[in-house]
Design a protein around this motif. Structure first.
Motif, PDB file in Angstrom:
ATOM      1  N   LEU A  92      34.901  46.000  67.771  1.00 34.65           N
ATOM      2  CA  LEU A  92      34.764  46.963  68.870  1.00 34.65           C
ATOM      3  C   LEU A  92      34.126  46.314  70.089  1.00 34.65           C
ATOM      4  CD1 LEU A  92      33.545  50.082  66.852  1.00 34.65           C
ATOM      5  CD2 LEU A  92      35.821  49.710  67.841  1.00 34.65           C
ATOM      6  N   PHE A  93      33.130  45.475  69.846  1.00 37.10           N
ATOM      7  CA  PHE A  93      32.467  44.790  70.965  1.00 37.10           C
ATOM      8  C   PHE A  93      33.418  43.823  71.663  1.00 37.10           C
ATOM      9  CE2 PHE A  93      30.220  41.007  72.473  1.00 37.10           C
ATOM     10  CZ  PHE A  93      29.343  41.559  73.394  1.00 37.10           C
ATOM     11  N   LEU A  94      34.165  43.033  70.885  1.00 40.84           N
ATOM     12  CA  LEU A  94      35.056  42.038  71.487  1.00 40.84           C
ATOM     13  C   LEU A  94      36.171  42.684  72.291  1.00 40.84           C
ATOM     14  CD1 LEU A  94      35.376  39.340  68.673  1.00 40.84           C
ATOM     15  CD2 LEU A  94      34.123  39.179  70.829  1.00 40.84           C
ATOM     16  N   LEU A  95      36.624  43.855  71.861  1.00 43.13           N
ATOM     17  CA  LEU A  95      37.667  44.542  72.620  1.00 43.13           C
ATOM     18  C   LEU A  95      37.217  44.813  74.042  1.00 43.13           C
ATOM     19  CD1 LEU A  95      40.244  46.169  73.087  1.00 43.13           C
ATOM     20  CD2 LEU A  95      39.127  48.122  71.977  1.00 43.13           C
TER      21      LEU A  95
ATOM     22  N   GLN B 256      37.114  43.010  79.867  1.00 43.94           N
ATOM     23  CA  GLN B 256      36.492  42.983  81.191  1.00 43.94           C
ATOM     24  C   GLN B 256      37.048  41.863  82.069  1.00 43.94           C
ATOM     25  OE1 GLN B 256      33.530  44.922  82.058  1.00 43.94           O
ATOM     26  NE2 GLN B 256      33.523  46.015  80.126  1.00 43.94           N
ATOM     27  N   PHE B 257      37.428  40.741  81.462  1.00 45.74           N
ATOM     28  CA  PHE B 257      37.798  39.576  82.272  1.00 45.74           C
ATOM     29  C   PHE B 257      39.158  39.734  82.949  1.00 45.74           C
ATOM     30  CE2 PHE B 257      34.479  38.045  79.508  1.00 45.74           C
ATOM     31  CZ  PHE B 257      33.717  37.252  80.352  1.00 45.74           C
ATOM     32  N   PRO B 258      40.233  40.113  82.254  1.00 50.56           N
ATOM     33  CA  PRO B 258      41.467  40.376  82.999  1.00 50.56           C
ATOM     34  C   PRO B 258      41.306  41.518  84.010  1.00 50.56           C
ATOM     35  CG  PRO B 258      41.916  40.162  80.658  1.00 50.56           C
ATOM     36  CD  PRO B 258      40.431  40.219  80.800  1.00 50.56           C
ATOM     37  N   HIS B 259      40.522  42.527  83.621  1.00 45.60           N
ATOM     38  CA  HIS B 259      40.345  43.676  84.510  1.00 45.60           C
ATOM     39  C   HIS B 259      39.569  43.288  85.768  1.00 45.60           C
ATOM     40  CE1 HIS B 259      39.714  47.845  85.679  1.00 45.60           C
ATOM     41  NE2 HIS B 259      38.424  47.583  85.800  1.00 45.60           N
ATOM     42  N   PHE B 260      38.406  42.667  85.577  1.00 42.46           N
ATOM     43  CA  PHE B 260      37.554  42.360  86.727  1.00 42.46           C
ATOM     44  C   PHE B 260      38.056  41.150  87.507  1.00 42.46           C
ATOM     45  CE2 PHE B 260      33.940  40.103  88.624  1.00 42.46           C
ATOM     46  CZ  PHE B 260      33.510  41.079  89.504  1.00 42.46           C
TER      47      PHE B 260
ATOM     48  N   ALA C 179      41.255  39.279  68.286  1.00 41.75           N
ATOM     49  CA  ALA C 179      40.050  40.110  68.221  1.00 41.75           C
ATOM     50  C   ALA C 179      40.360  41.544  67.830  1.00 41.75           C
ATOM     51  CB  ALA C 179      39.324  40.091  69.556  1.00 41.75           C
ATOM     52  N   THR C 180      41.564  42.003  68.113  1.00 42.09           N
ATOM     53  CA  THR C 180      41.931  43.387  67.793  1.00 42.09           C
ATOM     54  C   THR C 180      43.005  43.457  66.712  1.00 42.09           C
ATOM     55  OG1 THR C 180      43.507  43.369  69.641  1.00 42.09           O
ATOM     56  CG2 THR C 180      41.300  44.213  70.077  1.00 42.09           C
TER      57      THR C 180
ATOM     58  N   TYR D  80      46.199  49.479  79.680  1.00 40.00           N
ATOM     59  CA  TYR D  80      46.139  48.751  78.417  1.00 40.00           C
ATOM     60  C   TYR D  80      45.040  49.295  77.504  1.00 40.00           C
ATOM     61  CZ  TYR D  80      44.771  44.886  75.311  1.00 40.00           C
ATOM     62  OH  TYR D  80      44.408  44.138  74.224  1.00 40.00           O
ATOM     63  N   LEU D  81      43.862  49.574  78.074  1.00 38.29           N
ATOM     64  CA  LEU D  81      42.719  50.003  77.259  1.00 38.29           C
ATOM     65  C   LEU D  81      42.965  51.355  76.591  1.00 38.29           C
ATOM     66  CD1 LEU D  81      39.918  49.134  76.356  1.00 38.29           C
ATOM     67  CD2 LEU D  81      38.976  50.341  78.331  1.00 38.29           C
ATOM     68  N   PRO D  82      43.370  52.411  77.310  1.00 42.35           N
ATOM     69  CA  PRO D  82      43.613  53.677  76.602  1.00 42.35           C
ATOM     70  C   PRO D  82      44.771  53.607  75.614  1.00 42.35           C
ATOM     71  CG  PRO D  82      44.272  53.841  78.906  1.00 42.35           C
ATOM     72  CD  PRO D  82      43.520  52.562  78.769  1.00 42.35           C
ATOM     73  N   VAL D  83      45.796  52.794  75.919  1.00 45.06           N
ATOM     74  CA  VAL D  83      46.903  52.660  74.968  1.00 45.06           C
ATOM     75  C   VAL D  83      46.421  52.018  73.678  1.00 45.06           C
ATOM     76  CG1 VAL D  83      49.050  51.396  74.540  1.00 45.06           C
ATOM     77  CG2 VAL D  83      48.758  52.655  76.672  1.00 45.06           C
ATOM     78  N   LEU D  84      45.627  50.960  73.798  1.00 41.05           N
ATOM     79  CA  LEU D  84      45.143  50.276  72.597  1.00 41.05           C
ATOM     80  C   LEU D  84      44.202  51.179  71.801  1.00 41.05           C
ATOM     81  CD1 LEU D  84      45.852  47.404  71.657  1.00 41.05           C
ATOM     82  CD2 LEU D  84      43.544  46.742  72.282  1.00 41.05           C
ATOM     83  N   MET D  85      43.342  51.939  72.489  1.00 40.08           N
ATOM     84  CA  MET D  85      42.451  52.848  71.779  1.00 40.08           C
ATOM     85  C   MET D  85      43.232  53.957  71.091  1.00 40.08           C
ATOM     86  SD  MET D  85      39.139  53.223  74.277  1.00 40.08           S
ATOM     87  CE  MET D  85      37.980  51.877  74.460  1.00 40.08           C
ATOM     88  N   GLY D  86      44.306  54.422  71.724  1.00 45.42           N
ATOM     89  CA  GLY D  86      45.147  55.424  71.085  1.00 45.42           C
ATOM     90  C   GLY D  86      45.810  54.890  69.827  1.00 45.42           C
TER      91      GLY D  86
END
Length: 433
Positions: free
Chosen positions: A286-289, A294-298, A339-340, A391-397
């Motif tokens: 969960l932490f690594l996700l 953050q890096f591609p996003h930021f 990681a995921t 990407y983040l909400p899709v992966l969490m879903g």
């Protein structure tokens, strides 16, 4: 020729006379002022106080500089150049508080914390769920408010931040500090009371990291981005521990690996899910996700606003080395795959079907990061940033859909219908003579 020479000499003499005139340049005006203190960045309007205005005649010029030139400005009492700030009504004050808390960012932090609650196999009561969400929001609001209090002089130099409440004097620094302290104390206190001390300690650590180390390093070292990524990776851990999940292993037996069925793993979905509570690989995934995301996003976003960061004096990788900035984004886009897609099913958080379905969003984001690395243009950086948003909400879903131990058939009522049908057939068989 003589006439031309005389004309040139007269022009030079006029220039010399103008340069010797007793005019005051912007630099001389700046030299006469007292040494600028930090508080002057907040409120420097005391020069327009009533006592100072009454001492000046209506046509008294006030010198100021425009692009390095001394310009005479005339003060008009009836003008609208300087107007008092509007009174803060409760509605406006609430809006200012939301801006101090960086409302959009705080909502994202709360959602990521809720992902830790959702993925934890242990049940969460409604009071624990609500207190985790509110406590996380308060911690995020405090960290963001402390960040803005320290960065007022630099926010004023950037177009995208110069409209923040402290920059435009919508709220006093003392008032903002009170808001930051109140939320910073209330958040960990609520988490301590309603959940557990570990969750409260994580919330307090996030405030210290963001408002302390991250804000300080932004003008000192490019390591600020890595510290900021740690800050983003902590909220899912807060949701995990709030439900009773462990961060550290209690024994060596806690490292339970759930292998695919074709490698000899027994199909005990519920048992494997409960073992994930004590498995430190689960919170690590969960932490690594959130950390690597953050890096591609930021990095994609920072590449688009790198001129503003350079103007404000921030030591960002996008300013000092844009090519490496894109390389770091690509590295972590690739790191997100193991990681995921591997670590989450291996720890028992999800089934191994998640490893297959998650490859689709991974492939899209890795492809965008690769093009950003190879071409390095703003178009590619914008795509990386936009892709990271969905990407983040899709992966969490997908994580929720493939959560180990979740019986979607019973949720949808499918198994109940099959059970009733089977019971009916059994009843008919028994009633036959």
């Amino acid at each position: 020729m003589r006439t031309l020479g005389a004309y040139v000499c007269r022009s030079c003499a006029a220039g010399v006379r103008r340069s010797q005139a007793p005019t005051r340049s912007a630099s001389s005006l700046a030299g006469d002022r007292h040494k600028t203190s930090f508080s002057s960045f907040f409120y420097d309007n005391h020069r327009w106080a009533a006592s100072a205005r009454d001492a000046l005649p209506a046509s008294s010029p006030v010198a100021h500089s425009v692009r390095g030139h001394s310009v005479g400005a005339v003060y008009h009492p009836e003008g609208t150049a300087f107007r008092p700030a509007e009174a803060l009504t409760p509605r406006k004050l609430a809006r200012v508080y939301v801006q101090l808390a960086k409302g959009n960012l705080t909502v994202l932090v709360v959602l990521t914390a809720m992902s830790g609650v959702a993925m934890c196999p242990l049940p969460a009561s409604l009071p624990v769920l609500l207190s985790t969400a509110v406590g996380t929001a308060l911690c995020s609001a405090s960290a963001n408010a402390f960040n803005q209090i320290q960065e007022v002089p630099y926010d004023a130099q950037m177009a995208r931040t110069r409209n923040r409440p402290l920059v435009r004097h919508a709220i006093s620094p003392l008032h903002a500090t009170g808001f930051a302290l109140a939320t910073g104390l209330a958040g960990p206190a609520l988490l301590w009371t309603m959940t557990n001390p570990v969750t409260a300690a994580l919330g307090a650590a996030n405030i210290a990291l963001y408002a302390g180390a991250y804000t300080y390093l932004k003008r000192k070292s490019i390591a600020n981005t890595w510290v900021g990524a740690v800050v983003g990776g902590i909220p899912p851990l807060m949701g995990w521990t709030a439900c009773g999940g462990a961060l550290l292993p209690s024994s060596l037996d806690s490292f339970h690996l759930v292998l695919p069925s074709f490698l000899g793993s027994t199909p005990t979905a519920v048992a494997d899910a409960m073992l994930a509570v004590e498995n430190p690989l689960a919170p690590l995934a969960l932490f690594l996700l959130l950390y690597s995301w953050q890096f591609p996003h930021f990095n994609g976003l920072s590449h688009l606003v790198r001129e503003a960061y350079a103007q404000a004096g921030y030591r960002m990788l996008c300013v000092l080395n844009p090519h490496k900035n894109a390389l770091v984004a690509l590295r972590h886009a690739l790191l997100l795959v193991p990681a995921t897609s591997v670590l989450m099913p291996l720890s028992g958080l999800t089934t191994w079907a998640f490893a297959l379905t998650s490859l689709v969003p991974h492939a899209v984001c890795v492809n965008a990061a690769w093009k950003f690395y190879r071409q390095g243009g703003e178009k590619q950086a914008r795509k990386v940033f936009h892709y990271s948003i969905w990407y983040l909400p899709v992966l969490m879903g997908l994580m929720m859909f493939h959560k180990r131990g979740t019986d979607w058939g019973s949720w949808l009522g499918l198994e109940q219908g099959e059970t009733e049908q089977g019971a009916g057939e059994e009843k008919e068989t028994v009633s036959e003579p």
